[in-house]
Write an enzyme that holds these catalytic residues in place. Sequence first.
Site, PDB file in Angstrom:
ATOM      1  CG  HIS A 170      48.021   3.997  31.144  1.00  0.00           C
ATOM      2  ND1 HIS A 170      47.276   2.893  31.522  1.00  0.00           N
ATOM      3  CD2 HIS A 170      48.332   4.618  32.318  1.00  0.00           C
ATOM      4  CE1 HIS A 170      47.164   2.866  32.839  1.00  0.00           C
ATOM      5  NE2 HIS A 170      47.803   3.906  33.342  1.00  0.00           N
TER       6      HIS A 170
ATOM      7  CG  HIS B 211      44.222   6.510  36.102  1.00  0.00           C
ATOM      8  ND1 HIS B 211      43.998   5.754  34.977  1.00  0.00           N
ATOM      9  CD2 HIS B 211      45.453   6.148  36.540  1.00  0.00           C
ATOM     10  CE1 HIS B 211      45.040   4.979  34.739  1.00  0.00           C
ATOM     11  NE2 HIS B 211      45.936   5.190  35.671  1.00  0.00           N
TER      12      HIS B 211
ATOM     13  CG  HIS C 209      53.968   3.253  37.634  1.00  0.00           C
ATOM     14  ND1 HIS C 209      53.461   2.106  37.095  1.00  0.00           N
ATOM     15  CD2 HIS C 209      52.952   4.156  37.589  1.00  0.00           C
ATOM     16  CE1 HIS C 209      52.196   2.304  36.722  1.00  0.00           C
ATOM     17  NE2 HIS C 209      51.852   3.542  37.033  1.00  0.00           N
TER      18      HIS C 209
ATOM     19  CD  GLU D 201      48.453   1.699  35.895  1.00  0.00           C
ATOM     20  OE1 GLU D 201      47.763   2.672  36.218  1.00  0.00           O
ATOM     21  OE2 GLU D 201      49.495   1.801  35.201  1.00  0.00           O
TER      22      GLU D 201
END
Length: 287
Positions: free
Chosen positions: A12, A59, A193, A240
């Site tokens: 995303h 977020h 990441h 995530e």
Amino acid sequence: MATILGAITSAHVPAIGRAIAQNLQQDPYWKPFFDGYPPARAWLAKAKPDVAVIFYNDHGLNFFLDKLPTFAVGAAAEYRNADEGWGIPTVAPFLGHPALSWHIIESLVADEFDITTCQEMLVDHAATLPMALLWPGGGPWPVRIIPIAMNHVQHPLPSPRRAFKLGQAVGRALESWDEDARVVVLGTGGLSHQLDGERAGFINREFDLMCMDAIVDEPERLTQYSSLDIVREAGAQGTELMAWLAARGALTGRVSKVHANYHVPISNTATGLMVLENQPAPLARAA
Ligand code: DHB
Ligand code: FE
């Protein structure tokens, strides 16, 4: 009862929103990423869901560090997106499914998940961009959504095992719904990441590919990791992955892989996409 058609797990990364707005799907940087999605859209065209349950992490749009629930379930009639400051155009509002949301909420609480219930909820790029990739055009959307936000942002994080169990509990809730619904479950984010700190740019292809393999038939293998193990193996934001585990947990039947794509990097992120089909188990149903 709701029919759980399958799960789609997707990255995303906010820059996807800008790439869509600028029509960069064929640009050499973006093409290997966007080329992953037509098979997922073809599967959706056949599966014909009318509801998407979305496991994702907020977020900072709806929750901030001062109040951050571990798990929060949307129970709104409508979910709006808002400007997050990434240069991503906002998308059309999503219709919710309050009756099914409340059923899931009641079932989760009965199942000892002490969730936060949100009768109003903004949804950020982690919900909107996978939707825009799966149903291009920016709305109106052909499915109602039920957003389930998980804390992958601020210590202490729930464990991968807990994320998987949350998904299993949502799967039980869907199967005990006494009206018809055709449900696709989305799990968004990842894969490896790390956006800041000493290891900014960290990517672990080997770990990602192992996860994409294991999540099909052996998801419980991934629940052996602690959340800190995931940080070490996949980077701080690689946590995530837990949304993927929750989505996989919601598949109650026999699971098969329909499609997968993995592309590195997009905006310092290893992007993964999977389509997992759920074949309801006849014996479990009859019991
Ligand atoms: C970025 C943000 C995200 O939420 C994510 O999952 C990956 C990358 C970014 O800011 O580039
Ligand atoms: Fe993210």
